[in-house]
Scaffold this active site. Structure first.
Site, PDB file in Angstrom:
ATOM      1  N   GLU A   1      97.526  99.194 -14.069  1.00 22.83           N
ATOM      2  CA  GLU A   1      97.378  98.333 -15.405  1.00 22.83           C
ATOM      3  C   GLU A   1      98.378  97.386 -15.278  1.00 22.83           C
ATOM      4  O   GLU A   1      99.171  97.129 -16.481  1.00 22.83           O
ATOM      5  CB  GLU A   1      97.478  99.327 -16.641  1.00 22.83           C
ATOM      6  CG  GLU A   1      96.619 100.629 -16.700  1.00 22.83           C
ATOM      7  CD  GLU A   1      96.858 101.625 -17.909  1.00 22.83           C
ATOM      8  OE1 GLU A   1      97.502 100.958 -18.942  1.00 22.83           O
ATOM      9  OE2 GLU A   1      96.128 102.499 -17.956  1.00 22.83           O
TER      10      GLU A   1
ATOM     11  N   GLU B   1      99.187 109.583 -18.943  1.00 24.49           N
ATOM     12  CA  GLU B   1     100.232 109.804 -19.526  1.00 24.49           C
ATOM     13  C   GLU B   1     100.641 111.126 -20.261  1.00 24.49           C
ATOM     14  O   GLU B   1     100.960 111.318 -21.404  1.00 24.49           O
ATOM     15  CB  GLU B   1     100.271 108.787 -20.858  1.00 24.49           C
ATOM     16  CG  GLU B   1      99.980 107.350 -20.375  1.00 24.49           C
ATOM     17  CD  GLU B   1      99.925 106.488 -21.669  1.00 24.49           C
ATOM     18  OE1 GLU B   1      99.998 106.832 -22.942  1.00 24.49           O
ATOM     19  OE2 GLU B   1     100.018 105.009 -21.154  1.00 24.49           O
TER      20      GLU B   1
HETATM   21  C1  XIL Z   1      95.039  99.637 -24.492  1.00 16.38           C
HETATM   22  C2  XIL Z   1      93.876  98.663 -24.912  1.00 16.38           C
HETATM   23  O1  XIL Z   1      94.029  97.724 -24.001  1.00 16.38           O
HETATM   24  C3  XIL Z   1      93.882  98.286 -26.279  1.00 16.38           C
HETATM   25  O2  XIL Z   1      92.851  97.423 -26.464  1.00 16.38           O
HETATM   26  C4  XIL Z   1      93.740  99.304 -26.980  1.00 16.38           C
HETATM   27  O3  XIL Z   1      93.949  98.919 -28.359  1.00 16.38           O
HETATM   28  C5  XIL Z   1      94.988 100.423 -27.068  1.00 16.38           C
HETATM   29  O4  XIL Z   1      94.829 100.853 -25.383  1.00 16.38           O
HETATM   30  N1  XIL Z   1      97.829 102.277 -21.337  1.00 16.38           N
HETATM   31  C6  XIL Z   1      96.678 102.748 -21.201  1.00 16.38           C
HETATM   32  C7  XIL Z   1      95.575 101.935 -21.854  1.00 16.38           C
HETATM   33  O5  XIL Z   1      96.488 103.746 -20.330  1.00 16.38           O
HETATM   34  O6  XIL Z   1      94.457 102.777 -22.009  1.00 16.38           O
HETATM   35  C8  XIL Z   1      96.125 101.409 -22.933  1.00 16.38           C
HETATM   36  O7  XIL Z   1      94.852 100.312 -23.381  1.00 16.38           O
HETATM   37  C9  XIL Z   1      97.328 100.378 -22.665  1.00 16.38           C
HETATM   38  C10 XIL Z   1      98.197 100.927 -22.104  1.00 16.38           C
END
Ligand code: XIL
Length: 377
Positions: free
Chosen positions: A279, A163
């Site tokens: 994701e 990101e």
């Molecule tokens: C999220 C996790 O799933 C949560 O448990 C934590 O509280 C915050 O991070 N994009 C990403 C991930 O790249 O690392 C994030 O994961 C979700 C959004």
């Protein structure tokens, strides 16, 4: 209504008890493990199918561990390999949870992704202290070297940087003004990739980002910026092998998926990069109805619509959902994802809270099959 839509929406009356309501199964297999699993269908389509996991959930819930081991060819830690988890103090590296995931993946013959070496949201407090901030560059290189060496041999791909693009920050190249950008240096991305490559030359090094999926101006701009970034890296000889599309998508969001995403994939492919959907989940907060079968049908349709475009390009090699069951979706963690439905747990993933497959599971499996059929035609 087109045929594809009909396939997903189906007729509730045809449902048998073990199938989610609303799904037409035709000759489809009701078996969801073994040859019927996501991973088996994905393999036929030359894809790795996987999920994010929290290691303590794997340990405390054997049914969950079994589901993951039966459906996935690749896993990634939600949080356990982020800076905050690995670096409680400047002097210490805590590899406990990451190592447990390595063991789980090895035992079940799965691959593993590493996530992530640089993310603006995982910056330990101690590194912001003046003394450490001044040495951020050295600490950054040391962290990446130590972590990549530690996990070397076990990692299919690292999300080296996560990101990094936020055009509204007004920086050249649309770069986000993150701690790393401001304290390591504006070249922190190149530095991270070069460092990771020397420490683990076998891992595929990935740039991962969100907000590139839709046909709207904001997503189009981020796509452009990411392309500029990775093209520049290629020209400078920086070792980058893949781009991750986070794929946090939404039900009821206008715009849909189409040419913008397809062209983005084609450009990444032309640069010789692999692409991973890293994701995937469907935020259903905007669906007004509380009827579960209506919601599940719409969610499955969003999976199908997205995957139809995303899997159309052979550079896409992996599909990971951000966890596999609604029981553990991050979308229930905080109020930000449930603005419209604060009391309603999200049904964002292919399996429900009780580990039963939902329509989204079948939509994913069908999408893998469609890619396979396209290949073999
Ligand atoms: C999220 C996790 O799933 C949560 O448990 C934590 O509280 C915050 O991070 N994009 C990403 C991930 O790249 O690392 C994030 O994961 C979700 C959004």
């Amino acid at each position: 209504m087109d045929r594809r839509k009909l396939m997903i929406q189906g007729v509730a009356a045809l449902a048998v008890p073990s199938l989610p309501k609303g799904y037409v199964f035709g000759e489809k297999s009701l078996e969801i493990s073994g040859a019927g699993s996501l991973r088996s269908h994905a393999r036929h389509a030359h894809l790795l199918s996987g999920s994010a996991v929290r290691v303590d959930d794997l340990q405390s819930n054997s049914e969950y561990a079994r589901l993951v081991s039966e459906q996935c060819d690749i896993v990634v830690a939600h949080n356990e390999m982020k800076w905050v988890a690995l670096r409680p103090k400047r002097e210490t590296f805590d590899f406990h949870w990451g190592d447990l995931l390595v063991q789980f993946a090895r035992k079940n013959k799965m691959r593993m992704r590493g996530h992530t070496l640089a993310w603006h949201e995982s910056v330990p407090e101690w590194i912001r202290e003046d003394e450490n901030r001044k040495n951020a560059r050295e600490l950054f290189v040391n962290h990446i070297t130590t972590v990549c060496r530690h996990f070397a041999g076990h990692i299919h791909s690292w999300d080296v940087v996560n990101e990094a693009i936020l055009p509204k920050d007004g920086e050249p190249g649309g770069m986000r003004k993150s701690f790393w950008y401001e304290n390591v240096g504006t070249d922190y991305i190149d530095l991270a990739f070069r460092t990771a490559h020397s420490a683990d030359p076998k891992a595929k090094l990935t740039y991962n980002d969100y907000g590139v999926e839709y046909e709207n101006a904001e997503d189009a701009e981020r796509r452009e910026r990411v392309l500029e970034l990775v093209q520049g890296m290629r020209q400078r000889g920086v070792p980058i092998h893949a781009v991750g599309i986070q794929s946090h998508i939404k039900a009821e969001k206008a715009g849909g998926f189409g040419k913008g995403l397809a062209d983005y994939l084609a450009s990444l492919q032309a640069l010789g990069l692999e692409v991973y959907l890293t994701e995937l989940d469907v935020n259903e907060d905007d669906i007004a109805s509380n009827d579960v079968s209506i919601r599940d049908t719409e969610i499955a349709q969003v999976y199908a619509d997205f995957l139809r475009v995303a899997l159309g390009n052979p550079a896409v090699k992996a599909v990971l959902t951000w966890d596999i069951t609604d029981r553990f979706t991050w979308l229930n963690n905080g109020p930000t994802h449930k603005k419209k439905q604060p009391e309603r747990p999200q049904r964002a993933l292919p399996f429900d809270r009780d580990f039963k497959p939902k329509q989204a599971f079948f939509a994913m499996r069908d999408s893998f099959d469609a890619r396979h059929q396209k290949k073999t035609r």
